[in-house]
Design an enzyme around this catalytic site. Structure first.
Site, mmCIF file in Angstrom:
data_model
loop_
_atom_site.group_PDB
_atom_site.id
_atom_site.type_symbol
_atom_site.label_atom_id
_atom_site.label_comp_id
_atom_site.label_asym_id
_atom_site.label_seq_id
_atom_site.Cartn_x
_atom_site.Cartn_y
_atom_site.Cartn_z
ATOM 1 N N ILE A 15 -53.644 16.613 5.142
ATOM 2 C CA ILE A 15 -54.900 17.361 5.009
ATOM 3 C C ILE A 15 -54.619 18.813 4.614
ATOM 4 N N THR A 38 -41.481 18.526 8.904
ATOM 5 C CA THR A 38 -41.028 17.364 9.666
ATOM 6 C C THR A 38 -41.069 16.168 8.713
ATOM 7 N N ASP A 61 -41.318 26.819 12.392
ATOM 8 C CA ASP A 61 -41.919 26.083 13.506
ATOM 9 C C ASP A 61 -42.984 26.954 14.178
ATOM 10 N N LEU A 83 -53.480 23.550 11.363
ATOM 11 C CA LEU A 83 -53.434 22.086 11.214
ATOM 12 C C LEU A 83 -52.109 21.485 11.662
ATOM 13 N N ALA A 85 -49.338 19.751 13.378
ATOM 14 C CA ALA A 85 -49.370 18.919 14.583
ATOM 15 C C ALA A 85 -48.505 17.692 14.363
ATOM 16 N N THR A 131 -59.550 16.674 16.340
ATOM 17 C CA THR A 131 -59.842 15.261 16.042
ATOM 18 C C THR A 131 -60.992 14.732 16.898
ATOM 19 N N ASP A 132 -61.638 13.683 16.398
ATOM 20 C CA ASP A 132 -62.669 13.019 17.209
ATOM 21 C C ASP A 132 -62.058 12.248 18.379
ATOM 22 N N GLU A 133 -60.735 12.039 18.346
ATOM 23 C CA GLU A 133 -60.112 11.238 19.409
ATOM 24 C C GLU A 133 -60.175 11.929 20.775
ATOM 25 N N TYR A 156 -51.389 11.456 22.143
ATOM 26 C CA TYR A 156 -51.803 12.294 21.009
ATOM 27 C C TYR A 156 -53.134 12.988 21.307
ATOM 28 N N SER A 159 -52.996 15.634 23.880
ATOM 29 C CA SER A 159 -52.395 16.900 23.424
ATOM 30 C C SER A 159 -53.384 17.688 22.567
ATOM 31 N N LYS A 160 -54.193 16.993 21.757
ATOM 32 C CA LYS A 160 -55.186 17.700 20.931
ATOM 33 C C LYS A 160 -56.320 18.243 21.810
ATOM 34 N N ASN A 186 -59.175 10.536 8.251
ATOM 35 C CA ASN A 186 -59.098 10.916 6.839
ATOM 36 C C ASN A 186 -58.311 9.878 6.050
ATOM 37 N N LYS A 195 -49.724 5.637 8.325
ATOM 38 C CA LYS A 195 -51.136 5.500 8.693
ATOM 39 C C LYS A 195 -51.706 4.264 7.989
HETATM 40 P P1 NAD Z 1 -49.683 15.264 8.909
HETATM 41 O O1 NAD Z 1 -48.856 14.595 9.942
HETATM 42 O O2 NAD Z 1 -49.812 14.676 7.562
HETATM 43 O O3 NAD Z 1 -49.166 16.760 8.685
HETATM 44 C C1 NAD Z 1 -48.805 17.594 9.751
HETATM 45 C C2 NAD Z 1 -48.005 18.758 9.160
HETATM 46 O O4 NAD Z 1 -47.632 19.624 10.237
HETATM 47 C C3 NAD Z 1 -46.718 18.323 8.474
HETATM 48 O O5 NAD Z 1 -46.611 18.961 7.225
HETATM 49 C C4 NAD Z 1 -45.620 18.772 9.426
HETATM 50 O O6 NAD Z 1 -44.417 19.116 8.765
HETATM 51 C C5 NAD Z 1 -46.275 19.982 10.092
HETATM 52 N N1 NAD Z 1 -45.714 20.263 11.411
HETATM 53 C C6 NAD Z 1 -45.524 19.377 12.427
HETATM 54 N N2 NAD Z 1 -44.975 20.009 13.481
HETATM 55 C C7 NAD Z 1 -44.854 21.322 13.138
HETATM 56 C C8 NAD Z 1 -44.387 22.471 13.819
HETATM 57 N N3 NAD Z 1 -43.893 22.416 15.074
HETATM 58 N N4 NAD Z 1 -44.415 23.660 13.168
HETATM 59 C C9 NAD Z 1 -44.893 23.742 11.891
HETATM 60 N N5 NAD Z 1 -45.325 22.677 11.209
HETATM 61 C C10 NAD Z 1 -45.312 21.481 11.821
HETATM 62 O O7 NAD Z 1 -51.099 15.476 9.588
HETATM 63 P P2 NAD Z 1 -52.566 15.425 8.949
HETATM 64 O O8 NAD Z 1 -53.025 14.036 8.963
HETATM 65 O O9 NAD Z 1 -52.593 16.218 7.721
HETATM 66 O O10 NAD Z 1 -53.376 16.197 10.106
HETATM 67 C C11 NAD Z 1 -53.525 17.601 10.061
HETATM 68 C C12 NAD Z 1 -54.291 18.041 11.292
HETATM 69 O O11 NAD Z 1 -55.561 17.397 11.321
HETATM 70 C C13 NAD Z 1 -53.605 17.686 12.609
HETATM 71 O O12 NAD Z 1 -53.799 18.754 13.497
HETATM 72 C C14 NAD Z 1 -54.342 16.444 13.085
HETATM 73 O O13 NAD Z 1 -54.329 16.367 14.490
HETATM 74 C C15 NAD Z 1 -55.728 16.715 12.551
HETATM 75 N N6 NAD Z 1 -56.509 15.502 12.273
HETATM 76 C C16 NAD Z 1 -56.040 14.563 11.385
HETATM 77 C C17 NAD Z 1 -56.827 13.449 11.089
HETATM 78 C C18 NAD Z 1 -56.388 12.381 10.131
HETATM 79 O O14 NAD Z 1 -57.078 11.383 9.969
HETATM 80 N N7 NAD Z 1 -55.254 12.521 9.443
HETATM 81 C C19 NAD Z 1 -58.080 13.303 11.712
HETATM 82 C C20 NAD Z 1 -58.486 14.252 12.641
HETATM 83 C C21 NAD Z 1 -57.706 15.367 12.880
HETATM 84 O O1 DAU Z 2 -59.751 9.672 14.413
HETATM 85 C C1 DAU Z 2 -58.937 10.677 13.914
HETATM 86 C C2 DAU Z 2 -57.481 10.284 13.994
HETATM 87 O O2 DAU Z 2 -57.271 9.284 13.005
HETATM 88 C C3 DAU Z 2 -56.530 11.450 13.782
HETATM 89 O O3 DAU Z 2 -56.713 12.397 14.795
HETATM 90 C C4 DAU Z 2 -55.076 10.970 13.747
HETATM 91 O O4 DAU Z 2 -54.215 12.058 13.431
HETATM 92 C C5 DAU Z 2 -54.951 9.911 12.679
HETATM 93 O O5 DAU Z 2 -53.640 9.393 12.685
HETATM 94 C C6 DAU Z 2 -55.961 8.788 12.914
HETATM 95 O O6 DAU Z 2 -55.642 8.040 14.094
HETATM 96 P P1 DAU Z 2 -55.740 6.433 14.142
HETATM 97 O O7 DAU Z 2 -54.878 5.941 15.216
HETATM 98 O O8 DAU Z 2 -57.160 6.005 14.128
HETATM 99 O O9 DAU Z 2 -55.110 6.099 12.683
HETATM 100 P P2 DAU Z 2 -54.087 4.964 12.203
HETATM 101 O O10 DAU Z 2 -54.069 5.042 10.710
HETATM 102 O O11 DAU Z 2 -52.795 5.027 12.914
HETATM 103 O O12 DAU Z 2 -54.830 3.620 12.638
HETATM 104 C C7 DAU Z 2 -56.143 3.297 12.177
HETATM 105 C C8 DAU Z 2 -56.549 2.014 12.837
HETATM 106 O O13 DAU Z 2 -55.735 0.944 12.298
HETATM 107 C C9 DAU Z 2 -56.320 1.966 14.324
HETATM 108 O O14 DAU Z 2 -57.343 1.223 14.944
HETATM 109 C C10 DAU Z 2 -54.990 1.237 14.500
HETATM 110 C C11 DAU Z 2 -54.986 0.288 13.322
HETATM 111 N N1 DAU Z 2 -53.667 -0.029 12.749
HETATM 112 C C12 DAU Z 2 -52.862 1.013 12.412
HETATM 113 C C13 DAU Z 2 -51.621 0.782 11.854
HETATM 114 C C14 DAU Z 2 -50.690 1.923 11.508
HETATM 115 C C15 DAU Z 2 -53.297 -1.354 12.514
HETATM 116 O O15 DAU Z 2 -54.048 -2.298 12.789
HETATM 117 N N2 DAU Z 2 -52.075 -1.582 11.955
HETATM 118 C C16 DAU Z 2 -51.208 -0.574 11.621
HETATM 119 O O16 DAU Z 2 -50.086 -0.864 11.130
#
Ligand code: NAD
Ligand code: DAU
Length: 350
Positions: A15, A38, A61, A83, A85, A131-133, A156, A159-160, A186, A195
């Protein structure tokens, strides 16, 4: 807003990289991206903007207090969009402490740096991307709104939730100008293939099994990453200090239905016989503590900031599949880390 220097943490991740690119395109702000690179962070996600004169990438970091101190002073940071995390629920079940370290302690380190350098200036803003989690799990009906009680259920989300509480505590105790956004799942280009959607695309291409946890009846509310970046832009620039905003795509899908929809699209794109991708679906052991359903009530951001998601899930899923197929090199390199090594060598002296 006048000219700002915005520190975007986690900007080499999924993101964050979309947000950095959007800000450099749409605003005159200077952007400082801080990312530890990372396994989830890739400088290739920022390749279009690494040479942009309004942009500086710093590898580091968020837990490193002296680095933050230097960076805030050197760059006169006026705002933070946070962002960075550890973001994957399955990894948090394996190693909760890594999530406490980055998501909780890292956030508090950033808040401390902002508090010290901003010295009570409410013109400077700290935006936490959450996050909505944090709200826990829904039954068949209803949706999370901004006043839903926090009820995190995985390491997770705990922690958020903790980091959200610290952000609010710094606003209440020290008068910091903060906003929080809580978004749903996302999807789109550049998401690390652990993911659900990119993992399934990768496995379909390679004819590997498609691991659906349990019966696949869990529901997620899918949000196109560029719609999310637009919403973050609005919350950062126009959101009311002290408030939080829920951001969702209004696209609820059961995992099993989503995987079937993706399989159909992949069969068409790859010109494989109908049903061949779906034949790879394999039901595997469920995730421990697997939340049943997430859904976002995004009426506040719609009413106050006039935002709603634009991308339909069907079009977004197709665009995502095509992006991964066209970027198979990206996929391979992020899986084995070679890309990171290459860019790190190039940028280690900056
Ligand atoms: P991501 O895992 O793709 O990216 C996380 C980034 O943070 C990476 O580039 C990593 O190198 C960096 N990072 C990790 N630890 C670090 C540290 N100690 N210092 C500096 N950089 C560090 O994550 P994402 O999916 O892009 O999510 C971004 C943010 O949005 C997160 O805070 C996540 O909790 C939140 N979020 C994500 C989703 C989703 O669906 N992906 C949904 C809701 C909220
Ligand atoms: O809701 C927001 C969150 O969405 C973010 O805060 C997190 O950073 C992001 O990772 C995501 O969490 P989820 O656990 O929902 O996403 P994930 O893609 O890991 O899984 C989506 C759904 O699919 C979940 O119900 C678990 C399931 N799943 C996931 C994987 C990786 C499977 O069934 N098989 C799989 O291999």
């Amino acid at each position: 807003m006048s000219k700002r220097t915005v520190l975007i943490t986690g900007g080499a991740g999924f993101i964050g990289s979309h947000l950095v690119k959007r800000f450099l395109k749409s605003h005159a702000h200077r952007i400082v991206t801080l990312d530890k690179l990372t396994y989830a962070g890739h400088l290739g996600n920022l390749s279009d903007v690494l040479e942009n004169e309004n942009h500086r990438f710093v590898k580091g970091d968020i837990c490193d207090a002296s680095l933050l101190d230097r960076l805030f002073a050197e760059e006169n940071i006026s705002d933070v969009i946070h962002l960075a995390a550890e973001s994957h629920v399955d990894r948090s079940i394996e190693s909760p402490l890594d999530f406490v370290q980055t998501n909780v302690l890292g956030t508090v380190s950033l808040l401390n740096a902002a508090k010290k350098h901003w010295n009570g200036d409410r013109n400077k803003r700290f935006h936490h991307v959450s996050t909505d989690e944090v709200f826990g799990s829904l039954g068949e009906e209803g949706a999370f709104h901004e006043h839903t009680n926090y009820d995190p259920r995985s390491p997770y989300s705990a922690s958020k939730a903790s980091s959200d509480h610290f952000v609010r505590a710094y606003a209440h105790t020290y008068g910091m100008n903060v906003v929080i956004s809580n978004c749903s799942n996302n999807y789109g280009p550049n998401q690390f293939p652990e993911k659900l959607i990119p993992l399934m695309i990768n496995n379909i291409v390679k004819h590997h099994p498609l691991p659906v946890y349990g019966e696949g009846l869990n529901v997620r509310d899918w949000l196109w990453v560029e719609d999310h970046a637009e919403a973050l832009d609005l919350v950062f620039h126009q959101g009311t200090a002290g408030e939080s905003y829920n951001i969702g795509g209004n696209e609820e899908w059961k995992n099993i239905d989503l995987v079937h929809a993706l399989c159909e699209q992949m069969d068409q794109i790859l010109e494989r016989p109908a049903g061949s991708s779906a034949s790879l679906i394999t039901h595997v052991k469920d995730r421990a503590g697997h939340d049943l359903r997430y859904a976002i009530d995004a009426s506040k951001i719609k009413k106050e900031l006039h935002w709603e998601a634009k991308m339909s899930f069907e079009n977004g899923l197709r665009a995502t599949a095509l992006w991964y197929l066209e970027n198979d090199q990206w996929m391979e390199s992020v899986m084995d880390g070679s890309y990171r090594d290459y860019y790190e060598r190039q940028y280690q002296n900056r």
